[in-house]
Design a protein around this motif. Structure first.
Motif, PDB file in Angstrom:
ATOM      1  N   LEU A   6       0.750  -1.207  -0.057  1.00 17.25           N
ATOM      2  CA  LEU A   6       0.113  -0.138   0.095  1.00 17.25           C
ATOM      3  C   LEU A   6       1.060   1.159  -0.144  1.00 17.25           C
ATOM      4  N   SER A  31      -1.400  -3.378   3.328  1.00 12.57           N
ATOM      5  CA  SER A  31      -2.802  -3.223   3.712  1.00 12.57           C
ATOM      6  C   SER A  31      -2.910  -3.843   4.852  1.00 12.57           C
ATOM      7  N   ASP A  68      -5.352   4.589  -5.615  1.00 10.45           N
ATOM      8  CA  ASP A  68      -6.577   4.133  -5.899  1.00 10.45           C
ATOM      9  C   ASP A  68      -6.555   2.525  -6.281  1.00 10.45           C
ATOM     10  N   GLY A  69      -5.579   1.816  -5.761  1.00  3.87           N
ATOM     11  CA  GLY A  69      -5.610   0.453  -5.975  1.00  3.87           C
ATOM     12  C   GLY A  69      -4.825  -0.140  -7.426  1.00  3.87           C
ATOM     13  N   GLN A  90      -7.464  10.102   2.255  1.00  4.16           N
ATOM     14  CA  GLN A  90      -6.899   8.669   2.441  1.00  4.16           C
ATOM     15  C   GLN A  90      -5.840   8.482   3.673  1.00  4.16           C
ATOM     16  N   TRP A  91      -5.307   9.537   4.015  1.00  2.00           N
ATOM     17  CA  TRP A  91      -4.385   9.535   5.164  1.00  2.00           C
ATOM     18  C   TRP A  91      -5.021  10.210   6.344  1.00  2.00           C
ATOM     19  N   GLY A 169     -12.481   8.094   7.065  1.00  2.00           N
ATOM     20  CA  GLY A 169     -12.462   6.721   6.430  1.00  2.00           C
ATOM     21  C   GLY A 169     -11.011   6.627   5.804  1.00  2.00           C
ATOM     22  N   PRO A 170      -9.733   6.997   6.435  1.00  2.00           N
ATOM     23  CA  PRO A 170      -8.422   6.907   5.874  1.00  2.00           C
ATOM     24  C   PRO A 170      -8.142   5.435   5.596  1.00  2.00           C
ATOM     25  N   ARG A 171      -7.085   5.272   4.805  1.00  2.98           N
ATOM     26  CA  ARG A 171      -6.546   3.834   4.620  1.00  2.98           C
ATOM     27  C   ARG A 171      -5.317   3.854   5.666  1.00  2.98           C
ATOM     28  N   LEU A 172      -4.660   4.762   5.585  1.00  2.00           N
ATOM     29  CA  LEU A 172      -3.157   4.781   6.290  1.00  2.00           C
ATOM     30  C   LEU A 172      -3.204   5.862   7.390  1.00  2.00           C
ATOM     31  N   LEU A 203      -7.357  -0.997   8.936  1.00  3.45           N
ATOM     32  CA  LEU A 203      -6.376   0.122   8.602  1.00  3.45           C
ATOM     33  C   LEU A 203      -4.902  -0.153   8.523  1.00  3.45           C
ATOM     34  N   SER A 204      -4.246   0.754   7.869  1.00  3.52           N
ATOM     35  CA  SER A 204      -2.671   0.237   7.880  1.00  3.52           C
ATOM     36  C   SER A 204      -2.147   1.500   8.766  1.00  3.52           C
TER      37      SER A 204
END
Lengths: 258, 224
Positions: A6, A31, A68-69, A90-91, A169-172, A203-204
């Protein structure tokens, strides 16, 4: 297992004049992974975290993120607006001192809602609803939604900062000593909360701390820094139970047993 | 299931006069699915070290450890985490959990991690706790406040919650009363029946006799 990471850091270096910040740091984060970065004050861990999160420009190296994957993209090559959008959507960045991550003059609900409005939410009722449900999620009384964070305790402020960060809703998530400066009993509650949120939301996390117990409880992997260099990396429990580098051995053996 | 060859481990203690402590050398043995093998040898002979090396908790210097075809020595952390999630369980003598997490959740967690539905995992966790005679009034509390024997049984429930194809057991029956000991032995037997490969340390001679197919004396691997 997912093949592509990721987040990927390569040969990152940053110095302040003659003063070394961090040197030649490289790692991948996948991820759902939680990476702990430990080291004493001045070891360069905060400099590193700030470079990763785009708060500081590194002298050398690259920081890539799978936006975006579709694969890794250099965040350093992005335009400023692109990077800001990334940081907002995203962060997330949880500061050690909640006052650095909150707006103290705005109500608790406003602190959470502001992040939502930054990403385009406009419906007041929905924003308030989301803010309220997030306060509940981080175990803050929803009756305090209109109170300013200045009237909250340190532990409550930290939980509010976490809600403000996670609402979009962040991913990292980057965390700088999130339990530092809190009472031990408050720390345990926060760690437990963090762990369940991270697990439920997938989450990461990259977490900087000097507290090895935090790493043992939260992190999958860890990185040990000394004088700006990464001296040891590995599976968190392996590095803690069978440290290889002299400095890591010193760190682990210096922890007081209770 | 387990294949271990030419495995050795020496601790280098940099902070204590550069001491070198060789523990084991040239460890080699294999364990088939459905087989339970006991590691024996005096205290300090390296039984626990061997278990920890297999679990990836200690770093091996040389040799190879394969668990279900996955090589552990020099594997990256993700490979080991994935192996621990889906294949390899480890029941230690001591429970290590976060404060405030209820017992049912502690036990259900390995199943949830392995991809089971949370409701089914919770039900299974309750069944195991009942079977191991943990009073129902304690289930929603954190196990950190429990007695030593209760904590150990929670740890066993957690270790057996998910049907791992391979298990490491470090003294699973120590400090248990006779009834609970028999329950644990029955659980080990059931795991063998479904084809689980087990490596264990059992100080309790009768327990060893009851479930183990073979013994491996670790002192034969003493480092020179």
């Amino acid at each position: 297992m997912q093949k592509t990471p990721l987040f990927s850091v390569s040969d990152l270096s940053k110095s302040y004049g003659a003063q070394l910040g961090c040197r030649d740091v490289s790692f991948d984060l996948h991820s759902g992974e939680i990476m702990g970065i430990v080291g004493e004050s001045g070891s360069g861990k905060s400099t590193l975290l700030n470079c990763l999160a785009g708060h500081l420009a590194p002298d050398r190296g690259d920081v890539c993120f799978d936006v975006d994957g579709t694969g890794l993209v250099s965040t350093l090559a992005m335009s400023e607006p692109e990077r800001r959008l990334l940081a907002r959507t995203q962060w997330a960045y949880v500061h050690q001192n909640p006052r650095d991550g909150l707006r103290m003059s705005v109500s608790a609900g406003g602190n959470i809602g502001e992040r939502l409005m930054n990403v385009g939410a406009r419906h007041y009722g929905n924003i308030r609803q989301d803010a309220s449900s997030w306060m509940d999620r981080v175990e803050l009384s929803t009756g305090r939604i209109d109170d300013r964070p200045a009237t909250f305790s340190g532990g409550m402020q930290q939980r509010l900062q976490i809600a403000r960060n996670l609402v979009t809703g962040p991913r990292l998530v980057f965390m700088d000593e999130p339990t530092g400066g809190l009472d031990v009993s408050v720390q345990a509650r926060l760690l437990d909360l963090l762990r369940s949120l991270v697990q439920d939301l997938g989450l990461s996390v990259i977490i900087v701390t000097h507290d090895l117990a935090v790493v043992r409880m939260l992190a999958h992997r860890m990185m040990v820094m000394q004088h700006g260099h990464v001296v040891e990396t590995g599976l968190a429990d392996q590095v803690l139970d069978d440290p290889q580098h002299p400095y890591t051995q010193l760190l682990v053996s210096s922890v007081l047993q209770v | 299931m387990f294949e271990i060859a030419q495995l050795s481990k020496t601790f280098h203690l940099h902070t204590q006069q550069q001491a070198e402590i060789p523990v084991v050398a040239n460890v080699g043995f294999a364990v088939q699915p459905g087989e339970c093998v006991a590691l024996t040898g005096e205290s300090g002979s390296g039984k626990s070290t061997v278990l920890r090396l297999i679990y990836g908790n200690y770093l091996a210097q040389t040799g190879s450890i394969s668990v279900g075809g996955t090589e552990i020595v020099a594997a990256d952390p993700r490979t080991i985490l994935e192996l621990r999630r889906t294949t390899l369980g480890y029941v230690t003598q001591f429970l290590r959990v976060l404060p405030r997490v209820p017992t049912t959740r502690v036990v259900a967690e390995p199943m949830i991690q392995a991809g089971h539905d949370a409701t089914a995992a919770d039900k299974h966790a309750r069944d195991l706790l009942r079977r191991l005679r943990i009073p129902e009034t304690l289930w929603d509390l954190s196990p950190l406040t429990f007695s030593g024997g209760e904590q150990q049984r929670v740890n066993i429930a957690r270790g057996f919650a998910y049907d791992y194809p391979a298990l490491l057991l470090d003294e699973p029956t120590a400090s248990l009363d006779a009834t609970n000991r028999q329950t644990v032995l029955d659980m080990i037997d059931a795991a063998k029946q479904r084809g689980c490969a087990i490596i264990g340390i059992f100080h309790d001679h009768a327990a060893r006799e009851a479930v183990c197919d073979r013994e491996i004396d670790v002192s034969q691997f003493a480092a020179a």
